[in-house]
Design an enzyme around this catalytic site. Structure first.
Site, PDB file in Angstrom:
ATOM      1  N   GLU A 123       0.914  -1.193  -0.105  1.00  0.00           N
ATOM      2  CA  GLU A 123       0.124   0.088  -0.106  1.00  0.00           C
ATOM      3  C   GLU A 123       1.019   1.386  -0.181  1.00  0.00           C
ATOM      4  O   GLU A 123       0.354   2.314   0.300  1.00  0.00           O
ATOM      5  CB  GLU A 123      -0.960   0.194   1.183  1.00  0.00           C
ATOM      6  N   HIS A 136     -11.306  -0.248   6.426  1.00  0.00           N
ATOM      7  CA  HIS A 136     -10.028  -0.566   6.221  1.00  0.00           C
ATOM      8  C   HIS A 136      -9.358   0.160   7.132  1.00  0.00           C
ATOM      9  O   HIS A 136      -8.691  -0.265   7.957  1.00  0.00           O
ATOM     10  CB  HIS A 136      -9.737  -0.159   4.758  1.00  0.00           C
ATOM     11  N   HIS A 143      -4.535   0.888  10.357  1.00  0.00           N
ATOM     12  CA  HIS A 143      -5.918   0.269  10.494  1.00  0.00           C
ATOM     13  C   HIS A 143      -6.499   0.159  12.044  1.00  0.00           C
ATOM     14  O   HIS A 143      -7.209  -0.492  12.218  1.00  0.00           O
ATOM     15  CB  HIS A 143      -5.866  -1.237  10.179  1.00  0.00           C
ATOM     16  N   HIS A 195      -0.321   5.498   7.485  1.00  0.00           N
ATOM     17  CA  HIS A 195      -1.482   4.654   7.098  1.00  0.00           C
ATOM     18  C   HIS A 195      -1.700   3.712   8.072  1.00  0.00           C
ATOM     19  O   HIS A 195      -0.653   3.062   8.428  1.00  0.00           O
ATOM     20  CB  HIS A 195      -1.377   4.062   5.534  1.00  0.00           C
TER      21      HIS A 195
END
Ligand SMILES: [Zn+2]
Length: 257
Positions: free
Chosen positions: A79, A169, A100, A98
Site C-alpha cells: 500500500e 479499512h 488500521h 496509514h
C-alpha cells in the site's frame, strides 16, 4: 555526538514506526513515511516489515509513483501508493501515516455519526474528516490501495484535510512534520473512542467548535518544547530514547543520552 540531518531524519522515521506500534496505532500492518528533505519527488519508508521491528537498514527511498529509486530486491509495502499519491497531491505534506486502528473503523462504515474532534488533543485531525470508499470508483476490490490510481483517488478525497477515513479499512493522515503526523495518528483513535463512548452515554454530543480548533492550531508549533515533550515521551516509552536527536539553532542534530 553530531550526526547529519539526513541520518537524523532516518532515525526519526524509525522512532515514528516504534511509537506508532507502541501506542497501538499500527500492528503488523500500517506504515509511516517522510518526504525526502533534498528531493521533494522522493520519500522514505520502511520495506515490508512490521513497524515495531523497523531499523535504519529497513528504510527505502521511493519516487512519487511508489517505485524504488535504487535497485531493491526486498519486498515493499503493497500500500505504498497511499504515501506516493498524498505526497504528489499535497506539496505541503511532509509525512504520512496509514493505519488500521480499530477505534477509527466504525466511523468509516456507519454514516450516522461523523468523526470530528471532541477532545482537545483531537483538534489536530481538523474540522472535516472525509470518508473514502474504494468501492465508489473501483467496485469490488480487496480494499487495499495497490496502485497509483487508487492512491490518487484517496488523495483526492483527502483534499486539503489532515485525515481521511478509508471505509472498512483504516485511515490515512498527513502532516507537516513526522512529529505532527505521529501525534495526530496517536490522538485520532483516542478521539474516536471518546466520541463512541459519549454516544453510548446519550444526549447531544458537544464537538469542539471551529473557534476552539482554530485556537488550538494558533497555539501549535511543530518545533515547540510542548511538541517535543510528547515526542520525547513516546519515543522513550517505545524504547528509543537513545535515538532521539533534537535540532539546535544551526540545524545540527545531537544525539541525546
Ligand atoms: Zn491498509
Amino acid at each position: 555526538m553530531a550526526m547529519s540531518s539526513f541520518d537524523a531524519l532516518i532515525q526519526d522515521l524509525v522512532i515514528a514506526n516504534r511509537i506508532l506500534a507502541n501506542e497501538d496505532v499500527v500492528d503488523a500492518y500500517g506504515h509511516v513515511s517522510v518526504r525526502h528533505p533534498d528531493n521533494p519527488r522522493h520519500f522514505l519508508i520502511a520495506r515490508s516489515v512490521a513497524p515495531e521491528l523497523v531499523t535504519t537498514e529497513d528504510i527505502v527511498e521511493l519516487d512519487l509513483d511508489g517505485q524504488p529509486v535504487r535497485d531493491e530486491k526486498r519486498t515493499l509495502y503493497l500500500e505504498r501508493f497511499i504515501h506516493a499519491a498524498i505526497f504528489e497531491a499535497r506539496p505541503d505534506v511532509m509525512a504520512v501515516v496509514h493505519a488500521h486502528a480499530e477505534d477509527t473503523l466504525a466511523f468509516g462504515v456507519a454514516d450516522a455519526t461523523k468523526l470530528r474532534p471532541v477532545i482537545h488533543s483531537g483538534s489536530f485531525i481538523g474540522t472535516e474528516v472525509p470518508v473514502w470508499d474504494i468501492a465508489d470508483n473501483f467496485g469490488d476490490t480487496n480494499l487495499l490501495v495497490t496502485n497509483m490510481e487508487q492512491g490518487r483517488d484517496l488523495a483526492k478525497r483527502l483534499g486539503v484535510n489532515n485525515v481521511a477515513l478509508m471505509r472498512g479499512h483504516g485511515f490515512a493522515s498527513a502532516g507537516r512534520t513526522l512529529i505532527e503526523v505521529v501525534r495526530m495518528s496517536v490522538y485520532l483513535p483516542r478521539n474516536a473512542r471518546t466520541l463512541m463512548r459519549a454516544k453510548q452515554l446519550g444526549g447531544t454530543i458537544k464537538y469542539l467548535s471551529q473557534g476552539e480548533i482554530d485556537a488550538r492550531n494558533r497555539g501549535y508549533s511543530p518545533y515547540s518544547t510542548e511538541t517535543w515533550r510528547a515526542w520525547e515521551y513516546w519515543a522513550s516509552k517505545a524504547g528509543c530514547g537513545h535515538m532521539l536527536t533534537r535540532p539546535d539553532d544551526e540545524g545540527t542534530r545531537t544525539l541525546r543520552g
